[in-house]
Design a protein around this motif. Structure first.
Motif, PDB file in Angstrom:
ATOM      1  N   GLU A  59      40.876 -17.411 -24.089  1.00  0.00           N
ATOM      2  CA  GLU A  59      40.750 -18.455 -23.081  1.00  0.00           C
ATOM      3  C   GLU A  59      40.636 -17.812 -21.705  1.00  0.00           C
ATOM      4  N   LYS A  60      39.664 -18.269 -20.918  1.00  0.00           N
ATOM      5  CA  LYS A  60      39.445 -17.711 -19.586  1.00  0.00           C
ATOM      6  C   LYS A  60      40.495 -18.227 -18.601  1.00  0.00           C
ATOM      7  N   HIS A  62      43.398 -16.791 -17.599  1.00  0.00           N
ATOM      8  CA  HIS A  62      44.775 -16.328 -17.744  1.00  0.00           C
ATOM      9  C   HIS A  62      44.861 -14.857 -17.327  1.00  0.00           C
ATOM     10  N   SER A  65      43.596 -12.839 -20.143  1.00  0.00           N
ATOM     11  CA  SER A  65      42.290 -13.183 -20.731  1.00  0.00           C
ATOM     12  C   SER A  65      41.515 -11.897 -20.979  1.00  0.00           C
TER      13      SER A  65
END
Length: 108
Positions: A59-60, A62, A65
């Motif tokens: 997931e972008k 974070h 990521s």
């Protein structure tokens, strides 16, 4: 189609030529990204940052990521070759920026 016979150039590990010498542009191919992520997996199968060992998420947005780092920055003569790709967390990749490993590690 009259393409004739096309031979795929590979290295001793069977990697396609553009994976060995790099391809133009600033991004790795999806195959190269997946390969870097696969190579980053620990014994339990969790992808880890090559620099801080933090577990990576797809997931972008974070801090952890997954991003694919050019070990030798393109601005310093690095290529998009597979051997120049490391799976890194967003935090490390953005901190490293266009520094060499030596410059980045020395500045931390």
């Amino acid at each position: 189609d009259n393409l004739g016979s096309i031979s795929l150039i590979t290295d001793e590990n069977g990697l396609e030529a553009d994976s060995v010498v790099g391809r133009p542009g600033g991004r790795f191919t999806p195959r190269q990204r997946e390969r870097a992520i696969e190579l980053s997996r620990d014994a339990q199968g969790t992808p880890r940052c090559a620099y801080c060992n933090q577990s990576l998420v797809r997931e972008k947005g974070h801090p952890n990521s997954v991003e694919i780092d050019h070990i030798k920055p393109r601005s310093r003569g690095g290529t998009n070759a597979d051997a120049n790709a490391n799976a890194a967390c967003r935090t490390c990749n953005r901190s490293k920026s266009n520094k060499t490993l030596e410059e980045w590690q020395g500045g931390q």
